[in-house]
Design a protein around this motif. Structure first.
Motif, PDB file in Angstrom:
ATOM      1  N   GLY A  63       0.818  -1.034   0.068  1.00  0.00           N
ATOM      2  CA  GLY A  63       0.042  -0.041  -0.002  1.00  0.00           C
ATOM      3  C   GLY A  63       0.818   1.127  -0.031  1.00  0.00           C
ATOM      4  N   THR A  64       0.713   2.163   1.186  1.00  0.00           N
ATOM      5  CA  THR A  64       1.543   3.464   1.235  1.00  0.00           C
ATOM      6  C   THR A  64       2.865   2.918   1.737  1.00  0.00           C
ATOM      7  OG1 THR A  64      -0.512   4.805   1.383  1.00  0.00           O
ATOM      8  CG2 THR A  64       1.539   5.648   2.128  1.00  0.00           C
ATOM      9  N   ASP A  65       3.844   3.356   0.926  1.00  0.00           N
ATOM     10  CA  ASP A  65       5.109   2.942   1.403  1.00  0.00           C
ATOM     11  C   ASP A  65       5.861   4.118   2.237  1.00  0.00           C
ATOM     12  OD1 ASP A  65       6.136   4.748  -0.239  1.00  0.00           O
ATOM     13  OD2 ASP A  65       7.001   3.611  -1.675  1.00  0.00           O
ATOM     14  N   GLY A  66       7.124   3.861   2.961  1.00  0.00           N
ATOM     15  CA  GLY A  66       7.512   4.704   3.853  1.00  0.00           C
ATOM     16  C   GLY A  66       7.775   6.012   3.359  1.00  0.00           C
ATOM     17  N   ILE A  67       8.245   6.159   2.111  1.00  0.00           N
ATOM     18  CA  ILE A  67       8.671   7.439   1.376  1.00  0.00           C
ATOM     19  C   ILE A  67       7.342   8.275   1.042  1.00  0.00           C
ATOM     20  CG2 ILE A  67       9.552   8.354  -0.695  1.00  0.00           C
ATOM     21  CD1 ILE A  67      11.518   5.814  -0.818  1.00  0.00           C
ATOM     22  N   GLU A  68       6.363   7.477   0.626  1.00  0.00           N
ATOM     23  CA  GLU A  68       4.872   8.262   0.452  1.00  0.00           C
ATOM     24  C   GLU A  68       4.587   9.001   1.585  1.00  0.00           C
ATOM     25  OE1 GLU A  68       1.961  10.437  -1.312  1.00  0.00           O
ATOM     26  OE2 GLU A  68       3.831   9.455  -2.198  1.00  0.00           O
ATOM     27  N   ALA A  69       4.691   8.157   2.868  1.00  0.00           N
ATOM     28  CA  ALA A  69       4.244   8.503   4.170  1.00  0.00           C
ATOM     29  C   ALA A  69       4.949   9.588   4.759  1.00  0.00           C
ATOM     30  CB  ALA A  69       4.301   7.328   5.216  1.00  0.00           C
ATOM     31  N   LEU A  70       6.255   9.477   4.580  1.00  0.00           N
ATOM     32  CA  LEU A  70       7.226  10.783   4.703  1.00  0.00           C
ATOM     33  C   LEU A  70       6.548  12.143   4.142  1.00  0.00           C
ATOM     34  CD1 LEU A  70      10.616   9.221   4.773  1.00  0.00           C
ATOM     35  CD2 LEU A  70      10.071  10.607   6.498  1.00  0.00           C
ATOM     36  N   LYS A  71       6.351  11.960   2.735  1.00  0.00           N
ATOM     37  CA  LYS A  71       5.928  13.257   2.142  1.00  0.00           C
ATOM     38  C   LYS A  71       4.503  13.559   2.717  1.00  0.00           C
ATOM     39  CE  LYS A  71       7.974  11.681  -2.364  1.00  0.00           C
ATOM     40  NZ  LYS A  71       7.909  11.126  -3.717  1.00  0.00           N
ATOM     41  N   ARG A  72       3.646  12.792   2.983  1.00  0.00           N
ATOM     42  CA  ARG A  72       2.431  13.389   3.576  1.00  0.00           C
ATOM     43  C   ARG A  72       2.387  13.704   4.945  1.00  0.00           C
ATOM     44  NH1 ARG A  72      -1.804   8.174   2.244  1.00  0.00           N
ATOM     45  NH2 ARG A  72      -1.421   7.886  -0.006  1.00  0.00           N
ATOM     46  N   LEU A  73       3.372  13.222   5.788  1.00  0.00           N
ATOM     47  CA  LEU A  73       3.743  13.963   6.914  1.00  0.00           C
ATOM     48  C   LEU A  73       4.080  15.399   6.857  1.00  0.00           C
ATOM     49  CD1 LEU A  73       5.150  11.028   9.062  1.00  0.00           C
ATOM     50  CD2 LEU A  73       2.886  12.165   9.591  1.00  0.00           C
ATOM     51  N   ARG A  74       5.284  15.675   5.798  1.00  0.00           N
ATOM     52  CA  ARG A  74       5.633  16.761   5.604  1.00  0.00           C
ATOM     53  C   ARG A  74       4.602  17.794   5.100  1.00  0.00           C
ATOM     54  NH1 ARG A  74      11.359  17.528   2.326  1.00  0.00           N
ATOM     55  NH2 ARG A  74      10.094  16.693   0.711  1.00  0.00           N
TER      56      ARG A  74
END
Length: 214
Positions: A63-74
């Protein structure tokens, strides 16, 4: 020891990994595991709900990987600092994670005590990279050239860059150099523009490579 424990969120799709991390971290007096998530999307939601100090994040998840999650958090301006804890060592994984806003990148075979130290380090505002990771990022810098760009920096910008590499916040830099925070922010923006860097992590590594650390 800090008065309040460092609040940590675990984000990994393997339950056994999360269990192992929790078991170790819960014996640390200054670290508290406040929650878990099994993928990036859940990790973002939990980070918004729990507001942890540090997120331990895997990179490769369904699903949502760590890099995409980082972008969303930012994008959400979530203040949590993210420490990538992964088994993936390829440069094509390391560099995007750092560009997406990771505060550190370590491998899952890291010594447990070193992991606790890494959590404390990124919580304190430092950029934390294992030597192999720093080498991957610096190798990419070399492949793109740019080693002479530092000559465009003013003496003050070089001072600020050295303090960034030491893990200092804008407020700490302002206090140390007797400047306003607004002035420091301007210097940081100029440094990133002149060196063609995306963020403070890349700036810190550039400074280490070129001997600007204190």
């Amino acid at each position: 020891m800090a008065d309040k424990p460092i609040r940590v969120l675990l984000v990994d799709d393997h339950q056994v990994v999360r269990r192992g991390l929790r078991t170790f971290l819960e014996v640390q007096d200054d670290i508290e595991v406040v929650g878990e998530a099994s993928d990036g999307a859940e990790g973002v939601a939990r980070a918004e709900e729990l507001r942890p100090d540090v997120v331990l994040m895997d990179v490769k998840m369904p699903g949502t990987d760590g890099i995409e999650a980082l972008k969303r958090l930012r994008e959400l301006a979530n203040p949590a600092r993210v420490l990538i804890v992964t088994s993936f060592t390829e440069q094509r994984t390391v560099v995007p994670a750092l560009r997406a806003g990771a505060s550190g990148y370590v491998y899952k075979d890291i010594d447990p005590d070193a992991l606790a130290g890494a959590i404390r380090s990124v919580h304190a505002g430092h950029v934390l990279l294992q030597p192999e990771v720093a080498g991957a990022l610096l190798a990419q810098e070399d492949s793109h050239g740019g080693t002479g760009r530092g000559s465009t920096l003013t003496e003050r910008e070089r001072e600020v860059l050295g303090l960034i590499a030491d893990g200092r916040s804008n407020r700490e830099i302002a206090r140390g150099l007797v400047l306003s925070e607004k002035t420091v922010k301007t210097h940081v923006s100029n440094i990133l523009m002149k060196l063609d860097l995306a963020d403070r992590t890349q700036a810190a590594l550039w400074a280490v490579r070129h001997g600007l650390t204190n």
